[in-house]
Design a protein around this motif. Structure first.
Motif, PDB file in Angstrom:
ATOM      1  N   GLY A  58       0.656  -1.460  -0.098  1.00 23.67           N
ATOM      2  CA  GLY A  58       0.161  -0.275  -0.164  1.00 23.67           C
ATOM      3  C   GLY A  58       0.947   1.446  -0.065  1.00 23.67           C
ATOM      4  O   GLY A  58       1.968   1.084   0.353  1.00 23.67           O
ATOM      5  N   LEU A  59       0.409   2.600  -0.445  1.00 24.04           N
ATOM      6  CA  LEU A  59       1.341   3.172  -0.655  1.00 24.04           C
ATOM      7  C   LEU A  59       0.403   4.403  -0.011  1.00 24.04           C
ATOM      8  O   LEU A  59      -1.035   4.627  -0.341  1.00 24.04           O
ATOM      9  CB  LEU A  59       1.111   3.500  -2.069  1.00 24.04           C
ATOM     10  N   SER A  60       0.970   5.533   0.467  1.00 23.37           N
ATOM     11  CA  SER A  60       0.336   6.888   1.203  1.00 23.37           C
ATOM     12  C   SER A  60       0.781   8.049   0.418  1.00 23.37           C
ATOM     13  O   SER A  60       1.943   8.297  -0.339  1.00 23.37           O
ATOM     14  CB  SER A  60      -0.040   6.500   2.702  1.00 23.37           C
ATOM     15  N   LEU A  61       0.387   9.356   0.781  1.00 18.97           N
ATOM     16  CA  LEU A  61       0.730  10.235  -0.120  1.00 18.97           C
ATOM     17  C   LEU A  61       1.056  11.418   1.759  1.00 18.97           C
ATOM     18  O   LEU A  61       2.018  11.970   1.114  1.00 18.97           O
ATOM     19  CB  LEU A  61       0.100  11.142  -0.498  1.00 18.97           C
ATOM     20  N   LYS A  62       0.890  10.629   2.475  1.00 17.58           N
ATOM     21  CA  LYS A  62       0.946  11.581   3.915  1.00 17.58           C
ATOM     22  C   LYS A  62       1.057  10.454   4.791  1.00 17.58           C
ATOM     23  O   LYS A  62       0.432   9.559   4.962  1.00 17.58           O
ATOM     24  CB  LYS A  62      -0.022  12.033   4.155  1.00 17.58           C
ATOM     25  N   ARG A  63       1.677   9.674   5.726  1.00 18.96           N
ATOM     26  CA  ARG A  63       2.560   9.788   6.986  1.00 18.96           C
ATOM     27  C   ARG A  63       0.772   9.331   7.927  1.00 18.96           C
ATOM     28  O   ARG A  63       0.651   8.234   8.039  1.00 18.96           O
ATOM     29  CB  ARG A  63       3.346   9.656   7.944  1.00 18.96           C
ATOM     30  N   GLU A  64       0.416  10.052   8.001  1.00 25.09           N
ATOM     31  CA  GLU A  64      -0.816  10.364   9.155  1.00 25.09           C
ATOM     32  C   GLU A  64      -2.302   9.418   8.831  1.00 25.09           C
ATOM     33  O   GLU A  64      -3.144   9.190   9.185  1.00 25.09           O
ATOM     34  CB  GLU A  64      -1.059  11.809   9.375  1.00 25.09           C
ATOM     35  N   PHE A 120      -1.723  11.421  -8.198  1.00 22.62           N
ATOM     36  CA  PHE A 120      -1.013  13.268  -8.931  1.00 22.62           C
ATOM     37  C   PHE A 120      -2.172  13.164  -9.895  1.00 22.62           C
ATOM     38  O   PHE A 120      -0.850  13.144 -10.495  1.00 22.62           O
ATOM     39  CB  PHE A 120       0.306  13.257  -8.762  1.00 22.62           C
ATOM     40  N   PRO A 121      -3.383  13.315  -9.975  1.00 32.52           N
ATOM     41  CA  PRO A 121      -4.209  13.385 -11.116  1.00 32.52           C
ATOM     42  C   PRO A 121      -4.095  14.974 -11.696  1.00 32.52           C
ATOM     43  O   PRO A 121      -4.009  13.988 -13.003  1.00 32.52           O
ATOM     44  CB  PRO A 121      -5.382  13.340 -10.632  1.00 32.52           C
ATOM     45  N   THR A 122      -4.125  15.459 -11.318  1.00 38.13           N
ATOM     46  CA  THR A 122      -3.206  16.826 -11.777  1.00 38.13           C
ATOM     47  C   THR A 122      -2.412  17.705 -12.014  1.00 38.13           C
ATOM     48  O   THR A 122      -1.820  18.535 -13.026  1.00 38.13           O
ATOM     49  CB  THR A 122      -4.674  18.327 -11.710  1.00 38.13           C
ATOM     50  N   GLU A 123      -0.821  16.762 -11.804  1.00 41.99           N
ATOM     51  CA  GLU A 123       0.826  17.114 -11.700  1.00 41.99           C
ATOM     52  C   GLU A 123       1.347  15.863 -11.733  1.00 41.99           C
ATOM     53  O   GLU A 123       1.070  14.864 -12.049  1.00 41.99           O
ATOM     54  CB  GLU A 123       0.708  18.019 -10.829  1.00 41.99           C
ATOM     55  N   SER A 124       2.707  16.680 -12.542  1.00 41.82           N
ATOM     56  CA  SER A 124       4.161  15.287 -12.120  1.00 41.82           C
ATOM     57  C   SER A 124       3.642  14.347 -11.280  1.00 41.82           C
ATOM     58  O   SER A 124       3.955  15.336 -10.249  1.00 41.82           O
ATOM     59  CB  SER A 124       5.140  16.171 -13.680  1.00 41.82           C
ATOM     60  N   GLY A 179       9.531  13.924  -8.891  1.00 40.68           N
ATOM     61  CA  GLY A 179      10.064  15.085  -7.283  1.00 40.68           C
ATOM     62  C   GLY A 179       8.970  15.000  -6.455  1.00 40.68           C
ATOM     63  O   GLY A 179       9.508  15.171  -5.412  1.00 40.68           O
ATOM     64  N   LYS A 180       7.973  13.876  -6.482  1.00 40.16           N
ATOM     65  CA  LYS A 180       6.791  14.368  -5.747  1.00 40.16           C
ATOM     66  C   LYS A 180       7.519  12.597  -4.780  1.00 40.16           C
ATOM     67  O   LYS A 180       7.761  12.191  -5.053  1.00 40.16           O
ATOM     68  CB  LYS A 180       5.551  13.348  -5.678  1.00 40.16           C
ATOM     69  N   GLN A 181       6.732  13.379  -3.289  1.00 42.90           N
ATOM     70  CA  GLN A 181       7.282  12.121  -2.455  1.00 42.90           C
ATOM     71  C   GLN A 181       6.497  10.616  -1.788  1.00 42.90           C
ATOM     72  O   GLN A 181       4.751  11.734  -1.524  1.00 42.90           O
ATOM     73  CB  GLN A 181       7.675  12.839  -0.667  1.00 42.90           C
ATOM     74  N   ILE A 182       6.175   9.922  -1.861  1.00 43.93           N
ATOM     75  CA  ILE A 182       4.830   9.273  -1.639  1.00 43.93           C
ATOM     76  C   ILE A 182       5.818   8.222  -0.770  1.00 43.93           C
ATOM     77  O   ILE A 182       7.178   7.904   0.135  1.00 43.93           O
ATOM     78  CB  ILE A 182       4.592   8.151  -2.768  1.00 43.93           C
TER      79      ILE A 182
END
Length: 410
Positions: free
Chosen positions: A110-116, A178-182, A185-188
């Motif tokens: 499973g992947l999350s965009l935020k730890r919380e 990330f539906p609307t952006e590249s 460089g993003k953190q997951i």
């Protein structure tokens, strides 16, 4: 031609007409849905994996009877095996990995965009491919970059759960996160909560199916980590020169067994074989439905022929009288064909309703979409054509009846 006499005749012999109409209706409902499922299963089995040339790929799994004692020795053995495989004539690229597409076995995280987060943002297949995974599978990078040697991370599961810092994701996973952006460089995060592991997306590949190749979008949700796991069991994916795969498979196995005693090859399998195994049941369903469809149409045609033949024999006197009064052979032929078209049309109308109802049931129970109108039209046209062709023989024989023979046989 007057339709009223034909309709009047059918009402006097409605049992046979209703049986034929019911058979046509049932056949149309089943045939239209069967053709759609056949097309769906064959299209499902032909889905692209994201790998341009599957025929040049194979994976070989090898294990040792006695494990190396230290993590360093296990890593050294993996790297040495890679070098041995690269040295086999005909090999283009090699990567150590934990799983391969279409093999129906592998890692899922499973992947999350935020730890919380309490729930995962996506469930993804997790490929390990230190260094040359993208090259070996010839994946198409659509954004960002491939891994470099500096990205490779050695994971010792006995000491740490950390599996690296950088990731490459599929386009489907990038759009989901990330539906609307590249996504580059993003953190997951792998997992969620305080122990969630951060990753930085460095690249996006167009497509890479999961090992399980599920239905729908789930089959495209994959991620690659530049991770080399410390273990003695190894899987290597190998790309060969075109036409060299089968020979290289044998040479690669012999080379790996030669360099170290006490080893055994668990599996040496081409990607073509994996595809056949993965979609064997889907193709079997398609061919079973083809057989059922053909048999059902034959039974329907036989029923029409049998009923038309019976009606011709019962109406020999009427046919003879009509011929004596000047009816042409064409008129008799047209009469029986028109009569059959009326019955078939009634059956087709009922069959269209049944086909839609059956499709609604399949949609609610299986992962199917609504039946396209084209399949209903094709099914209706097929049943009309079968009706005309099936009745033509008995109708032609009826048109050949002599007036004199018909009246004498009364």
């Amino acid at each position: 031609m007057e339709i009223r006499p034909i309709l009047s005749s059918l009402l006097r012999n409605k049992t046979g007409a209703l049986l034929i109409a019911a058979q046509v209706a049932l056949s149309l409902a089943i045939v239209a849905n069967a053709l759609y499922i056949i097309r769906d299963r064959l299209a499902f089995a032909a889905r692209p994996s994201g790998i341009p040339d599957e025929s040049s790929l194979f994976h070989i799994d090898i294990a040792t009877l006695k494990d190396p004692e230290t993590p360093q020795e296990k890593i050294a053995m993996q790297k040495r095996d890679e070098e041995v495989l690269r040295a086999v004539p005909g090999v283009v690229s090699v990567t150590w990995t934990n799983m391969a597409p279409l093999t129906q076995s592998g890692w899922n995280m499973g992947l999350s965009l935020k730890r919380e987060q309490t729930d995962s943002s996506a469930q993804t297949a997790m490929y390990f491919g230190p260094g040359s995974f993208v090259k070996t599978y010839d994946l198409k990078l659509v954004d960002g970059r491939d891994f470099t040697e500096e990205d490779v991370f050695e994971n010792d599961p006995d000491k740490s759960e950390i599996m690296g810092e950088n990731a490459i994701v599929t386009q489907a996973l990038a759009k989901k996160l990330f539906p609307t952006e590249s996504a580059v460089g993003k953190q997951i995060f792998i997992g969620n909560g305080p122990r969630a592991q951060p990753l930085r997306i460095v690249g996006v590949v167009e497509k890479l199916q999961t090992p399980w190749t599920q239905a729908g979008e789930r089959a495209e949700i994959s991620m690659i980590l530049a991770t080399r796991r410390v273990q003695s069991y190894s899987m290597f994916s190998v790309r060969t020169e075109p036409g060299q795969r089968d020979r290289v498979m044998k040479d690669a196995e012999a080379a790996l067994l030669k360099i170290m005693p006490g080893r055994m090859v668990i599996q040496n399998k081409s990607m073509d074989e994996d595809r056949v195994d993965r979609y064997r049941d889907d193709r079997a369903v398609a061919w079973m439905l083809v057989t059922v469809t053909v048999l059902l149409l034959l039974v329907t045609a036989s029923g029409i022929v049998g009923m038309a033949t019976l009606w011709v024999n019962q109406r020999r006197k009427q046919i003879g009288v009509r011929r004596a009064l000047g009816a042409r052979r064409f008129d008799i032929l047209r009469y029986f064909i028109t009569e059959n078209l009326m019955i078939t049309t009634g059956g087709v109308a009922a069959g269209l309703v049944l086909a839609v109802a059956l499709n609604q049931l399949l949609v609610s129970q299986l992962e199917l979409t609504k039946l396209p109108l084209g399949y209903l039209a094709a099914g209706a046209a097929t049943l009309w054509a079968i009706g005309v062709l099936a009745v033509y023989g008995p109708a032609w024989r009826a048109s050949s009846i002599s007036p004199a023979i018909a009246t004498r046989s009364a």
